[in-house]
Scaffold this active site. Structure first.
Site, PDB file in Angstrom:
ATOM      1  N   ASP A 142       0.835  -1.209   0.000  1.00 22.82           N
ATOM      2  CA  ASP A 142       0.000   0.000   0.000  1.00 22.82           C
ATOM      3  C   ASP A 142       0.869   1.257   0.000  1.00 22.82           C
ATOM      4  OD1 ASP A 142      -2.304   1.870   1.008  1.00 22.82           O
ATOM      5  OD2 ASP A 142      -3.300  -0.042   0.612  1.00 22.82           O
TER       6      ASP A 142
ATOM      7  N   ASN B 238      -7.941  10.106  -3.002  1.00 23.87           N
ATOM      8  CA  ASN B 238      -8.174  10.505  -1.611  1.00 23.87           C
ATOM      9  C   ASN B 238      -8.593  11.945  -1.359  1.00 23.87           C
ATOM     10  OD1 ASN B 238      -7.772   8.202   0.158  1.00 23.87           O
ATOM     11  ND2 ASN B 238      -5.777   8.082  -0.819  1.00 23.87           N
TER      12      ASN B 238
ATOM     13  N   ARG C 107      -6.167  16.349   2.305  1.00 20.86           N
ATOM     14  CA  ARG C 107      -5.066  15.444   2.669  1.00 20.86           C
ATOM     15  C   ARG C 107      -3.735  15.968   2.104  1.00 20.86           C
ATOM     16  NH1 ARG C 107      -3.754   9.046   1.628  1.00 20.86           N
ATOM     17  NH2 ARG C 107      -3.368   8.552   3.778  1.00 20.86           N
TER      18      ARG C 107
ATOM     19  N   LYS D 160      -3.920  -1.251  -6.731  1.00 21.83           N
ATOM     20  CA  LYS D 160      -4.990  -0.614  -5.949  1.00 21.83           C
ATOM     21  C   LYS D 160      -4.967   0.859  -6.324  1.00 21.83           C
ATOM     22  CE  LYS D 160      -6.392   0.359  -1.171  1.00 21.83           C
ATOM     23  NZ  LYS D 160      -6.057   0.104   0.237  1.00 21.83           N
TER      24      LYS D 160
ATOM     25  N   ASP E 142      -6.139   4.380  -5.819  1.00 18.49           N
ATOM     26  CA  ASP E 142      -6.779   5.181  -4.770  1.00 18.49           C
ATOM     27  C   ASP E 142      -7.092   6.600  -5.273  1.00 18.49           C
ATOM     28  OD1 ASP E 142      -7.764   5.677  -2.251  1.00 18.49           O
ATOM     29  OD2 ASP E 142      -5.936   5.108  -1.190  1.00 18.49           O
TER      30      ASP E 142
ATOM     31  N   SER F 297     -11.409   4.858  -3.000  1.00 21.17           N
ATOM     32  CA  SER F 297     -11.406   6.299  -2.842  1.00 21.17           C
ATOM     33  C   SER F 297     -11.563   6.592  -1.366  1.00 21.17           C
ATOM     34  CB  SER F 297     -12.551   6.919  -3.644  1.00 21.17           C
ATOM     35  OG  SER F 297     -12.677   8.271  -3.295  1.00 21.17           O
TER      36      SER F 297
ATOM     37  N   ASP G 272     -13.094   2.414   4.363  1.00 24.17           N
ATOM     38  CA  ASP G 272     -11.915   2.374   5.231  1.00 24.17           C
ATOM     39  C   ASP G 272     -12.276   1.855   6.610  1.00 24.17           C
ATOM     40  OD1 ASP G 272      -9.855   3.083   3.629  1.00 24.17           O
ATOM     41  OD2 ASP G 272      -9.903   5.220   4.114  1.00 24.17           O
TER      42      ASP G 272
ATOM     43  N   TRP H  57      -0.079  -0.242  -4.561  1.00 27.09           N
ATOM     44  CA  TRP H  57      -0.992   0.901  -4.388  1.00 27.09           C
ATOM     45  C   TRP H  57      -0.467   2.084  -5.203  1.00 27.09           C
ATOM     46  CZ3 TRP H  57      -0.223   5.912  -2.790  1.00 27.09           C
ATOM     47  CH2 TRP H  57      -1.321   6.639  -2.289  1.00 27.09           C
TER      48      TRP H  57
HETATM   49  C1  DGJ Z   1      -7.134   5.291   1.646  1.00 26.42           C
HETATM   50  C2  DGJ Z   1      -7.464   3.841   1.419  1.00 26.42           C
HETATM   51  O1  DGJ Z   1      -8.840   3.630   1.523  1.00 26.42           O
HETATM   52  C3  DGJ Z   1      -6.676   3.002   2.410  1.00 26.42           C
HETATM   53  O2  DGJ Z   1      -7.024   1.655   2.283  1.00 26.42           O
HETATM   54  C4  DGJ Z   1      -5.206   3.216   2.170  1.00 26.42           C
HETATM   55  O3  DGJ Z   1      -4.854   2.733   0.897  1.00 26.42           O
HETATM   56  C5  DGJ Z   1      -4.863   4.689   2.300  1.00 26.42           C
HETATM   57  N1  DGJ Z   1      -5.714   5.501   1.471  1.00 26.42           N
HETATM   58  C6  DGJ Z   1      -3.426   4.935   1.956  1.00 26.42           C
HETATM   59  O4  DGJ Z   1      -3.111   6.257   1.951  1.00 26.42           O
END
Ligand code: DGJ
Length: 712
Positions: A356, A470, A433, A466, A468, A514, A535, A401
């Site tokens: 990750d 955020n 973030r 993965k 992401d 996300s 999460d 990730w």
């Molecule tokens: C948000 C993801 O939902 C988590 O599982 C993880 O990958 C974090 N970001 C990492 O920054």
């Protein structure tokens, strides 16, 4: 089946009819949608001289004909309809009005793939295309309909002439002449996604908008329209789901005569798209119908999604059981530590190890490095290909990730290309973030993302990514794209990257994410066969998220992991068996450090993984039924399509000194068959109509039972 009789269009699926008619003035009426009917539903139209409702000019002295109360397939401003419009167009001269007249239709077999947009492609589906033309601008509107099983897929395309038009709203609407209708929607927040809520449609508009550039944790872009008295097992209901992952708008409103209009489509108030000699294709809308309540609706809809929307990888890694190191280490790891985790994961029978966040640039927290997609050798003490080789030598696949759509100001990329971030001129950007969103409406950015992904996939010999995302978009200004087009063009850019990857790496599994489940929708499911659901990995809260999500999405798409206790989000301690049972309602994985487990826990996890592998194809291809969903206990089952086997999972929240027993009536089984469960034989009718006493011991809180049911 699609039948065209004169001006009447009748579309029939397994149990529904959807009917439209071109009226005498060439406008397209929406006559009916619902349980199968025969004949022409225009018998339901009531034409009266209604005060203060305008009539089209062509109606002459007939004051009974007004678009203010007729059900319409397309609702615009400027035709006498005072209800909330679904399509708003500004003409070149600034006036806001549109008059779309029917000009023709075509029927064909086999739906067409849309470019850089998720689309339903079914070779044997019947399809209808209706063309309308706008009176002033001569813009064409193409409405498409794909009929298959209990579903209907609608499409919308605008083709502008040399006279410019500006589209500020382009939703699909569904008008109903009468009835008490409810809308079920799925709202939430980070760590609490897709909570089911229900509201009756009334005269004030019920509206939901995501203006975040993504579907969001706060409101999903799937809705259910139902009879007000519909339940899990009775009543008419329609699901409406956009094949889209960006901003969207939904509204539902009752009119003055008891009719209702619901509408759903891409874009928020920020959407403003000017077209001239150009086309605009909007994302498709999936509608599924059931006359037997929400359970059957979910089953039919989920089958459709699994068959025709969810991406099928040609990967040898089918439903991999993965171990992800996020909750195991967060940013704090070395290459050797990762290797130790991966080795232990292999011993537990995991198929895939996922590294990750925190492996790249100078990233040891979330303040920096997004955009600098090269490995942090100081931290790993090896390069990516060496790490990958060492891991895969243990006979476990390797995944990584990435967060390709983002950049930190603290990065080499941002120093080189500050203009690639979405941010307003002369104003400090809003941070989320500590990061900014890259401008995916810019082709240079798209090419940069493709190039670094190619490099990582190749050097890391990746089986899985993965992906992401955020933070949401706040600063709608691009150095290359008009402001009003960003919401749309950003998504087209994103989808073009997914298309590129899916073609180039057919075996690569991409898991959407996300910040948990902030972009969980059919747009993503089309490209990424599974998505991280939330999460929040606490078994009890996750159960609620799984139940809410199951109304509109197949459980096979839920990224679902067993994490350590006390849980990192809720600090709750739940039994391992419960955590594992809840994780089985999805694509199973571990989110913990296996090197820190006791030998007993390791043995139990190993057993759980081998149990999951036994059920994996049932979970992936079976039908999901919610049986009990209360504050005290939850119970659901997955039944194979031939009704020969099923897995029932139930969780009781608190233990009791003097317990009240929990019963459920099973669903999805065959009444005429007998089934074995827990060493006993039960006639199907006993389980379905009589019910089952759930064998809770009530000896501990958060107790789970898992029962395998098999035809005799
Ligand atoms: C948000 C993801 O939902 C988590 O599982 C993880 O990958 C974090 N970001 C990492 O920054």
């Amino acid at each position: 089946m699609i039948k065209v009789e004169g001006s009447l269009f009748t579309l029939s699926g397994d149990s529904y009819t959807y009917q439209m008619k071109v009226d005498d003035y060439k406008r397209l009426l929406h006559l009916y949608h619902g349980q199968t009917i025969e004949g022409d539903a225009s018998t339901l139209l009531s034409l009266r001289d209604r005060g203060f409702s305008g009539s089209p000019y062509e109606a002459g002295t007939d004051r009974t004909y007004s678009y203010d109360y007729l059900p319409l397939e397309l609702s615009v401003l400027g035709e006498g309809d005072f209800r909330t419009p679904s399509l708003v167009i500004e003409q070149e001269d600034g006036t806001i009005s549109a008059a779309f007249r029917y000009i023709g239709y075509t029927l064909y077999k086999g739906s067409k793939k849309l470019e850089n947009l998720p689309s339903v492609v079914i070779d044997d589906a019947e399809c209808l295309e209706i063309t309308l033309e706008e009176e002033l601008s001569k813009a064409k509107l193409i409405l498409t309909y794909i009929v298959k099983d209990s579903s209907l897929v609608r499409g919308l395309k605008l083709i502008a002439s040399s006279k410019a038009i500006t589209v500020t709203k382009a939703l699909y609407s569904l008008d109903s002449l009468f009835g008490n209708l409810d809308v079920t929607y799925f709202e939430g927040r980070h760590c609490g996604e897709r909570s089911r809520r229900r509201a009756t449609i009334n005269t004030g508009a019920l509206t939901f908008t995501s203006r975040r550039g993504a579907t969001s944790h706060q409101i999903n872009n799937g809705f259910i329209l139902s009879d007000s008295d519909a339940t899990e097992t009775s009543g008419n209901c329609f699901s409406l789901e956009l094949l889209w992952s960006g901003s969207f708008t939904f509204f539902a409103q009752k009119d003055q005569y008891g009719g209702s209009r619901v509408a759903l489509g891409a874009g928020s108030e920020l959407f403003r798209y000017t077209l001239k000699d150009e086309e605009l294709t909007l994302p498709e809308l999936l509608i599924t119908f059931s006359s037997n309540g929400f359970s059957e609706l979910s089953v039919k809809n989920n089958r459709f999604i699994m068959n025709y929307i969810r991406r099928k990888n040609s990967s040898k890694l089918v439903n991999p059981v993965l171990l992800n190191n996020w909750e195991a280490t967060y940013f704090n790891f070395t290459g050797e530590k990762l290797l130790a985790i991966a080795k232990e994961a292999k011993k537990l029978n995991c198929d895939l190890f996922v590294l990750d966040d925190g492996w790249f640039g100078k990233r040891n927290d979330d303040l920096s490095s997004l955009g600098d997609w090269f490995e942090n050798k100081d931290k790993l003490k090896m390069d990516l290909s060496e790490l990958s080789d060492k891991i895969t030598k243990e006979d476990i696949a390797f995944g990584l990730w990435v967060e390709p759509e983002m950049v930190n100001e603290e990065s080499l990329l941002y120093k080189k290309h500050p203009e690639w971030a979405l941010k307003l001129l002369n104003k400090a950007p809003v941070r989320g973030r500590y990061q900014l969103v890259l401008d995916l409406s810019n082709n240079e950015v798209i090419e940069y993302i493709k190039a670094f992904l190619d490099d990582l996939i190749t050097r890391g010999k990746l089986s899985y990514i993965k992906w992401d995302y955020n933070r949401f978009i706040t600063d709608f200004y691009s150095s290359v794209t008009e402001v009003g087009k960003i919401e749309y063009k950003y998504m087209i850019g994103l989808y073009s990257i997914f298309e590129y990857l899916n073609v180039k790496y057919p075996d690569l599994i991409i898991e959407g994410c996300s910040g948990g489940g902030g972009r969980f929708d059919l747009g993503l499911i089309y490209y990424t066969p599974q998505s991280w659901l939330s999460d929040n990995t606490d078994a009890i809260e996750r159960l609620d998220i799984e139940f809410g999500s199951s109304y509109l999405y197949p459980i096979a798409t839920f990224g679902s992991h067993v994490s350590a206790v006390p849980n990192h989000q809720t600090h709750r301690t739940t039994p391992l068996y419960t955590r594992s049972s809840v994780a089985m309602l999805g694509s199973y994985g571990l989110e913990l450090d296996p090197t820190k487990l006791s030998e007993d826990d390791k043995a139990e996890i190993k057993r759980e993984i081998s149990d999951y592998k036994k059920y994996a194809s049932l979970i992936k291809d079976g039908d999901f039924y919610r049986l009990l969903d209360s504050n005290e206990a939850s119970c659901c089952m997955v039944v194979s399509c031939d009704k020969s086997k099923a897995l029932l999972i139930a969780v009781n929240r608190l233990s009791h000194g003097n317990p009240v027993d929990r019963y459920v009536k099973l669903n999805g089984l065959d009444e005429t068959k007998s089934y074995k469960l827990n060493g006993k034989v039960y006639p199907g009718r006993l389980l379905i109509n009589g019910g089952l006493l759930l064998p809770f011991t009530f000896q501990e809180d958060y107790e789970a039972v898992r029962l395998y049911i098999e035809e005799l």
